[in-house]
Design a protein around this motif. Sequence first.
Motif, PDB file in Angstrom:
ATOM      1  N   PHE A   1     -24.388 -56.795 -19.852  1.00 27.62           N
ATOM      2  CA  PHE A   1     -25.158 -57.977 -20.247  1.00 27.62           C
ATOM      3  C   PHE A   1     -26.633 -57.871 -19.866  1.00 27.62           C
ATOM      4  O   PHE A   1     -27.396 -58.798 -20.097  1.00 27.62           O
ATOM      5  CB  PHE A   1     -24.483 -59.246 -19.723  1.00 27.62           C
ATOM      6  N   GLN A   2     -26.997 -56.741 -19.271  1.00 27.03           N
ATOM      7  CA  GLN A   2     -28.427 -56.474 -19.068  1.00 27.03           C
ATOM      8  C   GLN A   2     -28.885 -55.400 -20.063  1.00 27.03           C
ATOM      9  O   GLN A   2     -30.051 -55.032 -20.080  1.00 27.03           O
ATOM     10  CB  GLN A   2     -28.664 -55.968 -17.644  1.00 27.03           C
ATOM     11  N   ASP A   3     -27.954 -54.893 -20.838  1.00 30.41           N
ATOM     12  CA  ASP A   3     -28.262 -53.824 -21.791  1.00 30.41           C
ATOM     13  C   ASP A   3     -28.563 -54.469 -23.140  1.00 30.41           C
ATOM     14  O   ASP A   3     -27.668 -54.957 -23.831  1.00 30.41           O
ATOM     15  CB  ASP A   3     -27.041 -52.891 -21.893  1.00 30.41           C
ATOM     16  N   GLU A   4     -29.837 -54.470 -23.516  1.00 28.68           N
ATOM     17  CA  GLU A   4     -30.204 -55.174 -24.745  1.00 28.68           C
ATOM     18  C   GLU A   4     -29.582 -54.522 -25.970  1.00 28.68           C
ATOM     19  O   GLU A   4     -29.335 -55.200 -26.962  1.00 28.68           O
ATOM     20  CB  GLU A   4     -31.724 -55.253 -24.893  1.00 28.68           C
ATOM     21  N   LEU A   5     -29.299 -53.229 -25.893  1.00 33.25           N
ATOM     22  CA  LEU A   5     -28.663 -52.586 -27.038  1.00 33.25           C
ATOM     23  C   LEU A   5     -27.242 -53.122 -27.224  1.00 33.25           C
ATOM     24  O   LEU A   5     -26.765 -53.282 -28.342  1.00 33.25           O
ATOM     25  CB  LEU A   5     -28.635 -51.063 -26.853  1.00 33.25           C
ATOM     26  N   PHE A   6     -26.570 -53.417 -26.117  1.00 33.82           N
ATOM     27  CA  PHE A   6     -25.226 -53.988 -26.197  1.00 33.82           C
ATOM     28  C   PHE A   6     -25.293 -55.396 -26.801  1.00 33.82           C
ATOM     29  O   PHE A   6     -24.511 -55.729 -27.693  1.00 33.82           O
ATOM     30  CB  PHE A   6     -24.585 -54.032 -24.806  1.00 33.82           C
ATOM     31  N   ILE A   7     -26.254 -56.174 -26.315  1.00 40.64           N
ATOM     32  CA  ILE A   7     -26.345 -57.558 -26.800  1.00 40.64           C
ATOM     33  C   ILE A   7     -26.690 -57.572 -28.292  1.00 40.64           C
ATOM     34  O   ILE A   7     -26.098 -58.324 -29.071  1.00 40.64           O
ATOM     35  CB  ILE A   7     -27.369 -58.349 -25.955  1.00 40.64           C
ATOM     36  N   ASN A   8     -27.626 -56.705 -28.689  1.00 45.35           N
ATOM     37  CA  ASN A   8     -27.960 -56.618 -30.116  1.00 45.35           C
ATOM     38  C   ASN A   8     -26.737 -56.201 -30.930  1.00 45.35           C
ATOM     39  O   ASN A   8     -26.478 -56.746 -32.001  1.00 45.35           O
ATOM     40  CB  ASN A   8     -29.074 -55.587 -30.352  1.00 45.35           C
ATOM     41  N   SER A   9     -26.019 -55.213 -30.429  1.00 43.23           N
ATOM     42  CA  SER A   9     -24.849 -54.718 -31.163  1.00 43.23           C
ATOM     43  C   SER A   9     -23.779 -55.798 -31.275  1.00 43.23           C
ATOM     44  O   SER A   9     -23.134 -55.931 -32.316  1.00 43.23           O
ATOM     45  CB  SER A   9     -24.237 -53.509 -30.453  1.00 43.23           C
ATOM     46  N   LEU A  10     -23.636 -56.541 -30.209  1.00 40.09           N
ATOM     47  CA  LEU A  10     -22.645 -57.621 -30.193  1.00 40.09           C
ATOM     48  C   LEU A  10     -22.977 -58.640 -31.283  1.00 40.09           C
ATOM     49  O   LEU A  10     -22.103 -59.040 -32.073  1.00 40.09           O
ATOM     50  CB  LEU A  10     -22.676 -58.276 -28.812  1.00 40.09           C
ATOM     51  N   GLY A  11     -24.247 -59.036 -31.337  1.00 44.73           N
ATOM     52  CA  GLY A  11     -24.679 -60.025 -32.320  1.00 44.73           C
ATOM     53  C   GLY A  11     -24.471 -59.516 -33.742  1.00 44.73           C
ATOM     54  O   GLY A  11     -23.900 -60.209 -34.592  1.00 44.73           O
ATOM     55  N   TRP A  12     -24.885 -58.277 -33.985  1.00 44.66           N
ATOM     56  CA  TRP A  12     -24.761 -57.726 -35.330  1.00 44.66           C
ATOM     57  C   TRP A  12     -23.296 -57.520 -35.704  1.00 44.66           C
ATOM     58  O   TRP A  12     -22.894 -57.774 -36.838  1.00 44.66           O
ATOM     59  CB  TRP A  12     -25.558 -56.422 -35.446  1.00 44.66           C
ATOM     60  N   THR A  13     -22.472 -57.123 -34.746  1.00 49.28           N
ATOM     61  CA  THR A  13     -21.041 -56.942 -35.033  1.00 49.28           C
ATOM     62  C   THR A  13     -20.435 -58.259 -35.494  1.00 49.28           C
ATOM     63  O   THR A  13     -19.645 -58.304 -36.447  1.00 49.28           O
ATOM     64  CB  THR A  13     -20.293 -56.424 -33.784  1.00 49.28           C
ATOM     65  N   PHE A  14     -20.840 -59.338 -34.824  1.00 49.30           N
ATOM     66  CA  PHE A  14     -20.311 -60.655 -35.180  1.00 49.30           C
ATOM     67  C   PHE A  14     -20.734 -61.031 -36.605  1.00 49.30           C
ATOM     68  O   PHE A  14     -19.904 -61.396 -37.442  1.00 49.30           O
ATOM     69  CB  PHE A  14     -20.808 -61.693 -34.172  1.00 49.30           C
TER      70      PHE A  14
ATOM     71  N   ARG B   1     -21.205 -40.979 -21.034  1.00 43.50           N
ATOM     72  CA  ARG B   1     -21.071 -41.966 -19.952  1.00 43.50           C
ATOM     73  C   ARG B   1     -19.683 -42.585 -20.108  1.00 43.50           C
ATOM     74  O   ARG B   1     -19.507 -43.639 -20.712  1.00 43.50           O
ATOM     75  CB  ARG B   1     -22.158 -43.024 -20.073  1.00 43.50           C
ATOM     76  N   TYR B   2     -18.712 -41.884 -19.571  1.00 41.12           N
ATOM     77  CA  TYR B   2     -17.325 -42.261 -19.844  1.00 41.12           C
ATOM     78  C   TYR B   2     -16.984 -43.654 -19.297  1.00 41.12           C
ATOM     79  O   TYR B   2     -16.257 -44.417 -19.928  1.00 41.12           O
ATOM     80  CB  TYR B   2     -16.366 -41.216 -19.266  1.00 41.12           C
ATOM     81  N   GLY B   3     -17.494 -43.965 -18.122  1.00 38.20           N
ATOM     82  CA  GLY B   3     -17.207 -45.270 -17.527  1.00 38.20           C
ATOM     83  C   GLY B   3     -17.825 -46.395 -18.334  1.00 38.20           C
ATOM     84  O   GLY B   3     -17.140 -47.329 -18.758  1.00 38.20           O
ATOM     85  N   TYR B   4     -19.110 -46.269 -18.584  1.00 38.82           N
ATOM     86  CA  TYR B   4     -19.830 -47.309 -19.287  1.00 38.82           C
ATOM     87  C   TYR B   4     -19.344 -47.431 -20.732  1.00 38.82           C
ATOM     88  O   TYR B   4     -19.147 -48.543 -21.241  1.00 38.82           O
ATOM     89  CB  TYR B   4     -21.325 -46.982 -19.251  1.00 38.82           C
ATOM     90  N   GLY B   5     -19.153 -46.282 -21.369  1.00 35.60           N
ATOM     91  CA  GLY B   5     -18.656 -46.282 -22.753  1.00 35.60           C
ATOM     92  C   GLY B   5     -17.287 -46.956 -22.832  1.00 35.60           C
ATOM     93  O   GLY B   5     -16.990 -47.657 -23.801  1.00 35.60           O
ATOM     94  N   SER B   6     -16.470 -46.771 -21.818  1.00 34.04           N
ATOM     95  CA  SER B   6     -15.148 -47.407 -21.812  1.00 34.04           C
ATOM     96  C   SER B   6     -15.271 -48.914 -21.696  1.00 34.04           C
ATOM     97  O   SER B   6     -14.468 -49.657 -22.279  1.00 34.04           O
ATOM     98  CB  SER B   6     -14.300 -46.865 -20.661  1.00 34.04           C
ATOM     99  N   ALA B   7     -16.280 -49.356 -20.930  1.00 40.59           N
ATOM    100  CA  ALA B   7     -16.485 -50.803 -20.803  1.00 40.59           C
ATOM    101  C   ALA B   7     -16.860 -51.396 -22.165  1.00 40.59           C
ATOM    102  O   ALA B   7     -16.369 -52.463 -22.542  1.00 40.59           O
ATOM    103  CB  ALA B   7     -17.572 -51.095 -19.773  1.00 40.59           C
ATOM    104  N   VAL B   8     -17.702 -50.685 -22.920  1.00 38.73           N
ATOM    105  CA  VAL B   8     -18.041 -51.167 -24.270  1.00 38.73           C
ATOM    106  C   VAL B   8     -16.780 -51.188 -25.125  1.00 38.73           C
ATOM    107  O   VAL B   8     -16.521 -52.137 -25.866  1.00 38.73           O
ATOM    108  CB  VAL B   8     -19.119 -50.273 -24.942  1.00 38.73           C
ATOM    109  N   ASN B   9     -15.972 -50.142 -24.981  1.00 41.15           N
ATOM    110  CA  ASN B   9     -14.732 -50.078 -25.748  1.00 41.15           C
ATOM    111  C   ASN B   9     -13.779 -51.209 -25.404  1.00 41.15           C
ATOM    112  O   ASN B   9     -13.069 -51.719 -26.270  1.00 41.15           O
ATOM    113  CB  ASN B   9     -14.032 -48.743 -25.488  1.00 41.15           C
ATOM    114  N   MET B  10     -13.753 -51.591 -24.143  1.00 39.64           N
ATOM    115  CA  MET B  10     -12.861 -52.683 -23.746  1.00 39.64           C
ATOM    116  C   MET B  10     -13.307 -53.987 -24.397  1.00 39.64           C
ATOM    117  O   MET B  10     -12.480 -54.808 -24.796  1.00 39.64           O
ATOM    118  CB  MET B  10     -12.817 -52.827 -22.221  1.00 39.64           C
ATOM    119  N   TRP B  11     -14.627 -54.181 -24.497  1.00 40.21           N
ATOM    120  CA  TRP B  11     -15.125 -55.377 -25.195  1.00 40.21           C
ATOM    121  C   TRP B  11     -14.720 -55.347 -26.659  1.00 40.21           C
ATOM    122  O   TRP B  11     -14.318 -56.360 -27.230  1.00 40.21           O
ATOM    123  CB  TRP B  11     -16.648 -55.475 -25.075  1.00 40.21           C
TER     124      TRP B  11
END
Lengths: 306, 435
Positions: free
Chosen positions: A76-89, A275-285
């Motif tokens: 939630f501090q990663d703006e690329l994640f937040i942007n991706s989340l919004g666009w995915t929706f 980044r297996y750990g971080y990438g997995s967290a994105v995958n879990m979302w």
Amino acid sequence: MAQAESALSPTRSRTRHEAGFFAKYWMAYLLVLPAIIVRFAYTIIPLFRTLWLSLTNMSITNPGEFVGLRNYAMLFQDELFINSLGWTFVYTVSATLIETALGLAFAVLLNQKLRGQSTAIFIVMLPWVIAPMLASNVWKLLLYDSTGIFNQTLTMVGLDRIPWLSDPFWARVSVTLVSVWKNVAWVSLIFLAGLRSLPKEVLEAAEVDGAGPFTRFFRVSLPLLQSTTLLILLLRGMGEIQTFEQIYGLTMGGPGTSTRTLALLAYERFFTEFRYGYGSAVNMWLFLFAALVGFYYSWKLYQAAR
Amino acid sequence: MEEHKRFGRRVFLKSAAIAGVGLGLAACAPSAAPSGGEAGAPSAEDEREITLMAWDEEGFDSFNAEFTAETGIKVNQAVFPQGVWSDVMNKFALWSQTGYSGYDLTIADDLIAGMMASNGFAAELGDYEFWTDHEEDTVEGIHTLNSVLNGVYRIFFLLDLEPFFHYTELVPEAPKTWDELITFGKDATNADEDVWGWRPTNGVGHEFNTVLLMLNQAGADLDTLDDTATLEAFQFMQDWVFTHEITPKSTTSEGNDQIANLSALGKAGMWWNYTGGYRNALEHEQSVLTMENAPAARWPMGPASDIGLIHGWGWMLPKVGEKKDLAIEYLNWFSRPEVLKKFIVNVHRDAPPRYSLINDPDVIEAVPTLALPVGWETILAGAKFREPIVNKKPVNELWSMFQNIGRFIFSAEKTPEETQQWAVTEYQRIMADAG
């Protein structure tokens, strides 16, 4: 006596009942066991493995330590994640709705008893059988700004070129349209099957009662297609959330990060950056959102069935 | 009822049995894999066999047959993974991390080798004769790369550059400064509706090259990106598209093939491409380009320098390789000047990594781009490998970061200031994570 014993000891009775159940159906369980093992090996274990990885900082440079929920907090501090989340929706909602509406319209047209019906169904189905990556590459050739056929045609008729892939707005439109083009065939097919299984008596009764074609469609056919519609929304919604190949092939998530969905971001974090750990967290979302859509429409389907 | 009978338990069990027999037969069938693979203990014959991971190129088999004839060592060639670059890197990372030893030698560029070497997956080759015997003849950039990597992890067999090209019908003289790039670019853009003055190669994963080129020329601090030169480079790049409009917005999707096609059709006043892309442009069936009207040049001088980028391909020895002695024998053979020359002339027509071969008439005939009027050595002078990406442990994260910088800049998703702010923070995070 046996009845009295049973009444006094319900647990024992249930155990006996269960024993009888398994004795009766052991063959059935044995037959589905391979499927259960395969599902366990290829779905359940990887899922828990991904969950575990998401709680570590494992990467190509780091063997990995348990970091608790740090990756989730970082997301939630990663703006690329937040942007991706919004666009995915936005992408999921728009693509699913357009596919469903268009698919229904095509199905209604294909359901008309006209000459060439089989050929029309075959043509509508074609995009569905084309491999997503191949389809997106072909579309890319069509949509190129300078040399694409679409812009060449626009220029020929005196119109301005459209930056299909190089402007964030148009890239989003292109990605959505290509996805709709690809998936509307499947939606049409399901709706067509639904339309053909509608009870004829009901439709005939409505006609006898003086209902016109529009009234019959909106007041009779459409409500009867509720389960089919929910099934389509369920499957397409879950499918669109996870869309990868079409967007990767068409824009690679660009221009900038404008068409980068969660699936693309997860791929980039996990497979490109290792980044297996971080990438997995994105995958879990990603999994969580797909599951939420799945649960919501499954519940609606269940309610509709009741 | 009839339907039910047709597929009852008996039929199901029969089908299952047939399927089981089929699977069993398939499992027992002789393996199609080359002997010496994973399917059993190697025989004496297998022990004199190596597997190379290399491009599937015409002439490679007969070239390797000469090695077999000379040494008795059989060469199996596994096809190098092709496709999207991140997928290629991904395969090497997974093979390395899982200890896969199905190949004894592989070709590698600076990104693959950087990742493998920095993370301890590649063997150091600096003490072997195939390096020491030719060390002095090897071009300058390779020494620079080896020094920042603290070792020799690859024996180069070809060089690829990212030179600056111009089409003399649109841009008669190569620009000498960044300012001239803009001026000449505007003139060319105004010449024709379909023409753009300046088309850098950015799409399909090439943004990082353009970003590194400009950062080098601006004199940016590549260890922090937290300086005015970095900002100047970012601003310069964004201005191409949005202020001076000498570069189309579609630059974000124009990869090396697309640039080769567009330049071949005379749609670019100036562009950069790999030397292979340049060759493709010359050979395009509708090409208006010739080596005379599309010369290469030194890059226009930025605030600090006019250097280009260099990269290349060479042999890398994976640490987990089980036949190191045979692989070393292959490298000894391959590195002999006459063998390397034969490879360049007959198999892969690209620039050699040794000064002696760059000026060899046979090589020049086989690799016409070496005869570009500006001179290969002039283009090469000072050219750097893709540092700081290729010489740090988190190669892939850095690659991805520089890609994102290019994406932000060329799409104007972020201003140059915002891009720099993001890059500085991301850079610090990457290096901190890598320890």
